[in-house]
Motif scaffolding. Sequence first.
Motif, PDB file in Angstrom:
ATOM      1  N   UNK A  43       0.822  -1.208   0.000  1.00 41.07           N
ATOM      2  CA  UNK A  43       0.000   0.000   0.000  1.00 41.07           C
ATOM      3  C   UNK A  43       0.860   1.264   0.000  1.00 41.07           C
ATOM      4  N   UNK A  44       1.916   1.225  -0.833  1.00 40.72           N
ATOM      5  CA  UNK A  44       2.763   2.396  -1.015  1.00 40.72           C
ATOM      6  C   UNK A  44       3.820   2.617   0.058  1.00 40.72           C
ATOM      7  N   UNK A  45       3.890   1.748   1.045  1.00 43.60           N
ATOM      8  CA  UNK A  45       4.886   1.908   2.120  1.00 43.60           C
ATOM      9  C   UNK A  45       5.928   0.802   2.023  1.00 43.60           C
ATOM     10  N   UNK A  46       7.167   1.166   2.252  1.00 39.31           N
ATOM     11  CA  UNK A  46       8.283   0.210   2.188  1.00 39.31           C
ATOM     12  C   UNK A  46       8.169  -0.815   3.315  1.00 39.31           C
ATOM     13  N   UNK A  47       8.423  -2.073   2.981  1.00 44.80           N
ATOM     14  CA  UNK A  47       8.354  -3.151   3.964  1.00 44.80           C
ATOM     15  C   UNK A  47       9.738  -3.514   4.485  1.00 44.80           C
ATOM     16  N   UNK A  48       9.803  -3.742   5.801  1.00 39.62           N
ATOM     17  CA  UNK A  48      11.018  -4.252   6.435  1.00 39.62           C
ATOM     18  C   UNK A  48      10.689  -5.639   6.970  1.00 39.62           C
ATOM     19  N   UNK A  49      11.478  -6.616   6.559  1.00 39.91           N
ATOM     20  CA  UNK A  49      11.219  -7.992   6.975  1.00 39.91           C
ATOM     21  C   UNK A  49      11.562  -8.174   8.450  1.00 39.91           C
ATOM     22  N   UNK A  50      10.682  -8.884   9.166  1.00 38.55           N
ATOM     23  CA  UNK A  50      10.877  -9.190  10.580  1.00 38.55           C
ATOM     24  C   UNK A  50      11.135 -10.684  10.735  1.00 38.55           C
ATOM     25  N   UNK A  51      11.858 -11.074  11.772  1.00 36.82           N
ATOM     26  CA  UNK A  51      12.074 -12.512  11.981  1.00 36.82           C
ATOM     27  C   UNK A  51      10.776 -13.193  12.413  1.00 36.82           C
ATOM     28  N   UNK A  52      10.640 -14.458  12.052  1.00 33.65           N
ATOM     29  CA  UNK A  52       9.488 -15.247  12.485  1.00 33.65           C
ATOM     30  C   UNK A  52       9.691 -15.681  13.930  1.00 33.65           C
ATOM     31  N   UNK A  53       8.600 -15.736  14.670  1.00 32.00           N
ATOM     32  CA  UNK A  53       8.649 -16.225  16.049  1.00 32.00           C
ATOM     33  C   UNK A  53       8.804 -17.747  16.030  1.00 32.00           C
ATOM     34  N   UNK A  54       9.176 -18.356  17.165  1.00 28.86           N
ATOM     35  CA  UNK A  54       9.255 -19.824  17.208  1.00 28.86           C
ATOM     36  C   UNK A  54       7.933 -20.497  16.826  1.00 28.86           C
ATOM     37  N   UNK A  55       6.810 -19.903  17.218  1.00 30.02           N
ATOM     38  CA  UNK A  55       5.498 -20.464  16.860  1.00 30.02           C
ATOM     39  C   UNK A  55       5.300 -20.395  15.352  1.00 30.02           C
ATOM     40  N   UNK A  56       5.665 -19.275  14.739  1.00 25.99           N
ATOM     41  CA  UNK A  56       5.523 -19.128  13.286  1.00 25.99           C
ATOM     42  C   UNK A  56       6.464 -20.073  12.538  1.00 25.99           C
ATOM     43  N   UNK A  58       7.397 -23.027  13.596  1.00 26.17           N
ATOM     44  CA  UNK A  58       6.775 -24.357  13.670  1.00 26.17           C
ATOM     45  C   UNK A  58       5.597 -24.451  12.719  1.00 26.17           C
ATOM     46  N   UNK A  59       4.812 -23.382  12.646  1.00 23.91           N
ATOM     47  CA  UNK A  59       3.657 -23.370  11.754  1.00 23.91           C
ATOM     48  C   UNK A  59       4.090 -23.545  10.300  1.00 23.91           C
ATOM     49  N   UNK A  60       5.226 -22.960   9.946  1.00 20.99           N
ATOM     50  CA  UNK A  60       5.696 -23.003   8.562  1.00 20.99           C
ATOM     51  C   UNK A  60       6.079 -24.415   8.127  1.00 20.99           C
ATOM     52  N   UNK A  61       6.406 -25.280   9.088  1.00 23.73           N
ATOM     53  CA  UNK A  61       6.727 -26.661   8.739  1.00 23.73           C
ATOM     54  C   UNK A  61       5.482 -27.297   8.117  1.00 23.73           C
ATOM     55  N   UNK A  62       5.641 -27.926   6.991  1.00 28.96           N
ATOM     56  CA  UNK A  62       4.552 -28.598   6.273  1.00 28.96           C
ATOM     57  C   UNK A  62       3.480 -27.649   5.750  1.00 28.96           C
ATOM     58  N   UNK A  63       3.726 -26.344   5.770  1.00 29.29           N
ATOM     59  CA  UNK A  63       2.772 -25.386   5.211  1.00 29.29           C
ATOM     60  C   UNK A  63       2.938 -25.387   3.696  1.00 29.29           C
ATOM     61  N   UNK A  64       1.838 -25.470   2.950  1.00 27.69           N
ATOM     62  CA  UNK A  64       1.946 -25.513   1.485  1.00 27.69           C
ATOM     63  C   UNK A  64       2.174 -24.128   0.880  1.00 27.69           C
ATOM     64  N   UNK A  65       3.343 -23.597   1.110  1.00 27.42           N
ATOM     65  CA  UNK A  65       3.667 -22.278   0.585  1.00 27.42           C
ATOM     66  C   UNK A  65       4.742 -21.609   1.424  1.00 27.42           C
ATOM     67  N   UNK A  66       4.657 -20.303   1.528  1.00 31.66           N
ATOM     68  CA  UNK A  66       5.654 -19.501   2.232  1.00 31.66           C
ATOM     69  C   UNK A  66       4.952 -18.577   3.229  1.00 31.66           C
ATOM     70  N   UNK A  67       5.698 -18.140   4.231  1.00 31.07           N
ATOM     71  CA  UNK A  67       5.176 -17.263   5.283  1.00 31.07           C
ATOM     72  C   UNK A  67       6.254 -16.263   5.653  1.00 31.07           C
ATOM     73  N   UNK A  68       5.883 -14.996   5.793  1.00 28.81           N
ATOM     74  CA  UNK A  68       6.835 -13.979   6.237  1.00 28.81           C
ATOM     75  C   UNK A  68       6.091 -12.878   6.975  1.00 28.81           C
ATOM     76  N   UNK A  69       6.844 -12.181   7.816  1.00 24.89           N
ATOM     77  CA  UNK A  69       6.307 -11.089   8.631  1.00 24.89           C
ATOM     78  C   UNK A  69       7.088  -9.819   8.302  1.00 24.89           C
TER      79      UNK A  69
END
Length: 175
Positions: A43-56, A58-69
Amino acid sequence: MITRASLALLLACLCAGIAPYAASGKHEAPPRTAFPGWPSTFEGRRLERLPLSPVELRFQENFPGQLARFSDGRREIILRWITEPSRKLHASGDCFKANGYAISPLPVVLSGAQRWSAFSATRAGQTLQVSEIIVDQAGGQWSDVSAWYWAAQLGKSHGPWWAVTVAHTQGGQGP
């Protein structure tokens, strides 16, 4: 003893349970789409990538795709790129509840032609406003994960899809 009425009800339930799969025809595995990479702006604003939490992580394991914060300086944005219909894609409210937040539904947020689901999440005196949407490449959009899942499962939408969750404090801006 099974009565005719009980047998008829059982058969009707069985037919209702398999009807979505029969109606959708033969499913062939969709061609794999290469991950396009994360956007640099939202939405017109620059994004800064953040690290995933331990819960995130774990969630990413076996997730059919990608996840980022990400952060745009005012809001936290969670992007999920999904390659196939999956129950591993949860409504964001479920994740907030699992992390100890009290959830209160809010009216749907209209942003241009998009309709975002919304809720407030409160924990330890801090309240966040959270909005969520799922979109496909053909312009389809869902503010409800179950509606997206069934549209995708029944072949009414084809991936990959983007699930976007935006969280901000009371003074921040929504989607």
